[in-house]
Enzyme design. Structure first.
Site, short mmCIF file in Angstrom:
data_model
loop_
_atom_site.label_atom_id
_atom_site.label_comp_id
_atom_site.label_asym_id
_atom_site.label_seq_id
_atom_site.Cartn_x
_atom_site.Cartn_y
_atom_site.Cartn_z
CD GLU A 134 -4.98 3.21 3.04
OE1 GLU A 134 -5.93 3.95 3.37
OE2 GLU A 134 -4.40 3.32 1.95
CB THR A 190 -11.75 2.06 -0.27
OG1 THR A 190 -11.28 3.26 -0.89
CG2 THR A 190 -10.78 0.93 -0.59
N1 HSE Z 1 -6.10 -2.24 -3.51
C1 HSE Z 1 -7.09 -1.33 -3.00
C2 HSE Z 1 -8.41 -1.64 -3.63
C3 HSE Z 1 -6.68 0.08 -3.34
O1 HSE Z 1 -8.43 -1.76 -4.85
O2 HSE Z 1 -9.40 -1.77 -2.92
C4 HSE Z 1 -7.64 1.12 -2.84
O3 HSE Z 1 -7.16 2.40 -3.21
#
Ligand code: HSE
Length: 317
Positions: A134, A190
């Site tokens: 990630e 993201t």
């Molecule tokens: N919790 C993360 C965000 C998930 O909302 O940035 C990303 O898929």
């Protein structure tokens, strides 16, 4: 005699993160899209790892930027595995649309690698290695998508002071409508979607979000889809991100008018997700969400699904 094999293939589901107030804490595996990762062990030890991408997919093929290879390289390092190996990734989860695409690849990869090299990793180790991936897409190691993709169903994860997760069974009647807009998002979507979140928040918003999050967890414990849905309301992250999603307000209001019990952004978006407790109105909810996006001239496709099972090995030889 111990069985040996030089190939392992594993699959991992798509997922939705946050469920409104559970930013970086709640994940739900979705029985909708799947990534498949095959790893072949070679007899050579030249420090060579190769990636092959199927489906003309646009994910990075550079080892240090690919979520699957990043995750397994860390395991190889830790376990002092010297063999060369080939990784083949077949993407099924749409990329960059808030459905845990990077997490599905790394979850499938760690499951395959663990089995192939008989690493005997604990669940926490699998999770921690899968989350390595990630960093390349989100800039930080967030665990909510990987935990759901690895273990399936609804999962609560915390990272401080130590990594822990709790999986809770999902209600039998929980139906999820996922509306996926036909948008091309930036590679570091993201990371960008995280940059718009406020650094400081009013204590009232924190209290409301926390109470909503508790309602969601209680709803899963009681197997009560209506109770879960009552908690799906985020006063902190979603208001900051909604401007990144064309048609957000209309998609949400249309879904509610069509009978959805709750609607929120799926992960960092731009997909939107609605919850209902019956299949009867799910198609209608999906169509109304598509119309909501269409109002902003965005084509989209709605899917109806249920919570998923865990990532798993599908073949080895
Ligand atoms: N919790 C993360 C965000 C998930 O909302 O940035 C990303 O898929």
């Amino acid at each position: 005699m111990k069985e040996t094999f030089d190939f392992c293939k594993a699959t991992a589901p798509s997922s939705t993160a946050n469920l409104g107030p559970g930013f970086d804490v709640f994940g739900l595996g979705l029985d909708l899209f799947y990534d498949t990762v095959s790893i072949r062990k070679l007899a050579t030890t030249n420090g060579k790892i190769r990636i092959r991408l199927d489906n003309n997919t646009s994910i990075p093929s550079i080892l240090e930027e690919n979520t699957a290879s990043l995750a397994v390289m860390k395991i190889a390092q830790k376990k002092k595995i010297k063999n060369d190996f080939d990784i083949r990734i077949t993407k099924g989860v749409p990329i960059g649309l808030g459905l845990g695409s990077s997490a599905a690849s790394s979850a499938a990869a760690v499951i395959a690698f663990n089995e192939l090299f008989q690493c005997k990793l604990t669940e926490n180790e699998l999770l921690d290695f899968a989350a390595e991936g990630e960093v390349s897409s989100a800039g930080v190691k967030h665990y909510d998508n990987v935990v759901a993709s690895l273990f399936g169903g609804f999962v609560v994860v915390r990272t401080f002071p130590s990594l822990e997760f709790i999986k809770i069974d999902t209600p039998k009647d929980l139906v999820i409508v996922v509306c996926v807009p036909n948008l091309i998002t930036p590679i570091k979507k993201t990371k960008y979607a995280r940059s718009v979140i406020p650094n400081r928040i009013p204590i009232e918003d924190h209290t409301r979000n926390l109470s909503n999050a508790c309602i969601i967890v209680s709803g899963f414990f009681h197997q009560d889809t209506k109770l879960i849905s009552k908690g799906i309301n985020d006063l902190i992250v979603e208001p900051a991100r909604k401007s990144l999603i064309p048609g957000y307000d209309k998609v949400k209001s249309n879904a509610i008018s069509s009978g959805a019990l709750a609607v929120t952004i799926s992960g960092a978006g731009p997909s939107m997700i609605a919850f209902t407790n019956t299949n009867k109105n799910a198609r209608k909810i999906g169509q109304s969400m598509e119309q909501g996006f269409a109002g902003s001239k965005i084509q989209s496709t709605a899917h109806v699904c249920r919570p998923s099972g865990p990532a798993r090995v599908i073949s080895n030889s």
